[in-house]
Every structure is written in C-alpha cells, then in structure tokens.
Design a protein around this motif. Structure first.
Motif, PDB file in Angstrom:
ATOM      1  N   LYS A  17       0.845  -1.182   0.000  1.00  0.00           N
ATOM      2  CA  LYS A  17       0.000   0.000   0.000  1.00  0.00           C
ATOM      3  C   LYS A  17       0.877   1.227   0.000  1.00  0.00           C
ATOM      4  O   LYS A  17       1.886   1.304   0.701  1.00  0.00           O
ATOM      5  N   THR A  36      -0.885   7.906   6.231  1.00  0.00           N
ATOM      6  CA  THR A  36      -1.337   6.533   6.391  1.00  0.00           C
ATOM      7  C   THR A  36      -1.011   5.746   5.141  1.00  0.00           C
ATOM      8  O   THR A  36      -0.753   6.324   4.083  1.00  0.00           O
ATOM      9  N   ASP A  38      -3.312   3.183   4.598  1.00  0.00           N
ATOM     10  CA  ASP A  38      -4.651   2.619   4.409  1.00  0.00           C
ATOM     11  C   ASP A  38      -5.661   3.703   4.784  1.00  0.00           C
ATOM     12  O   ASP A  38      -6.119   3.783   5.932  1.00  0.00           O
ATOM     13  N   GLU A  40      -8.890   4.431   4.016  1.00  0.00           N
ATOM     14  CA  GLU A  40     -10.249   4.095   4.469  1.00  0.00           C
ATOM     15  C   GLU A  40     -10.254   3.641   5.930  1.00  0.00           C
ATOM     16  O   GLU A  40     -11.100   4.055   6.719  1.00  0.00           O
ATOM     17  N   ARG A  41      -9.304   2.773   6.280  1.00  0.00           N
ATOM     18  CA  ARG A  41      -9.211   2.291   7.652  1.00  0.00           C
ATOM     19  C   ARG A  41      -8.932   3.438   8.608  1.00  0.00           C
ATOM     20  O   ARG A  41      -9.539   3.550   9.671  1.00  0.00           O
ATOM     21  N   ARG A  42      -8.040   4.337   8.207  1.00  0.00           N
ATOM     22  CA  ARG A  42      -7.644   5.439   9.084  1.00  0.00           C
ATOM     23  C   ARG A  42      -8.802   6.404   9.323  1.00  0.00           C
ATOM     24  O   ARG A  42      -9.008   6.857  10.458  1.00  0.00           O
ATOM     25  N   SER A  44     -11.947   5.667   9.200  1.00  0.00           N
ATOM     26  CA  SER A  44     -12.874   4.937  10.075  1.00  0.00           C
ATOM     27  C   SER A  44     -12.412   5.010  11.527  1.00  0.00           C
ATOM     28  O   SER A  44     -13.231   5.172  12.437  1.00  0.00           O
ATOM     29  N   GLN A  45     -11.125   4.899  11.746  1.00  0.00           N
ATOM     30  CA  GLN A  45     -10.591   4.995  13.108  1.00  0.00           C
ATOM     31  C   GLN A  45     -10.862   6.376  13.688  1.00  0.00           C
ATOM     32  O   GLN A  45     -11.270   6.494  14.851  1.00  0.00           O
TER      33      GLN A  45
END
Length: 96
Positions: A17, A36, A38, A40-42, A44-45
């Motif tokens: 990534k 980051t 990632d 999308e994950r970040r 969301s966090q």
C-alpha cells in the motif's frame, strides 16, 4: 534418469500500500493532517474515536484531500511541511 523437482508456485505477495498525506475537516471546522498507508481504515478509526487524540472530540471528520507519497519518509516530510503552513495558506493549498 533423475526427475527434476518442481518448484512450488510462488505465492502472490499482497500489493504494497502506498503512503498518503491526508487532510481531514473536523466538525468544529478545524483541519487535521496525517499520513497513512490505508486511508479508508484510518478515516474509520478517526470517526470511531480511536484515531488521533486531536480528532477524538471533533468527529465526525470528512476527507478534504489526499496526496500519494513515494515512501513513508516522504509522507512524513510532506506532513511536517503542511503543518508549518498558516491556516490561510493551508486553505489556498487545498483549493489548488
């Protein structure tokens, strides 16, 4: 005649990534900048209250912009440079 052993099929490595610099708009109108690999994950966090301390009380956040970087070190340098800008300069940079 001896038989040749077949080499096991090479397992496909997961795609690496890319690192990104990203800027979020918090619900109170402030900006948050981070890096980051990632996105999308970040995000969301951040929205779940498990991201950076700064965004915990300022959610939900929305992504304003992100820029791909060549490496983690390049992303860190870009983040440092962006954070040194004034709010007016940040807004101009985001608008460009």
């Amino acid at each position: 005649m001896p038989t040749k052993k077949k080499k096991p099929a090479a397992k496909a490595k997961p795609a690496k990534k890319k690192w990104q610099l990203y800027v979020l708009l918090c619900k109170d109108g402030t900006l948050y900048c981070g890096i980051t690999n990632d996105l999308e994950r970040r995000i969301s966090q951040h929205n779940a209250g498990k991201g950076a301390r700064y965004t915990r009380g300022r959610g939900p956040v929305s992504l304003l912009r992100s820029w791909p970087q060549k490496s983690k070190s390049a992303a860190l340098r870009a983040e440092f440079s962006f954070k040194k800008l004034s709010r007016c300069a940040k807004d101009a940079y985001l608008a460009a």
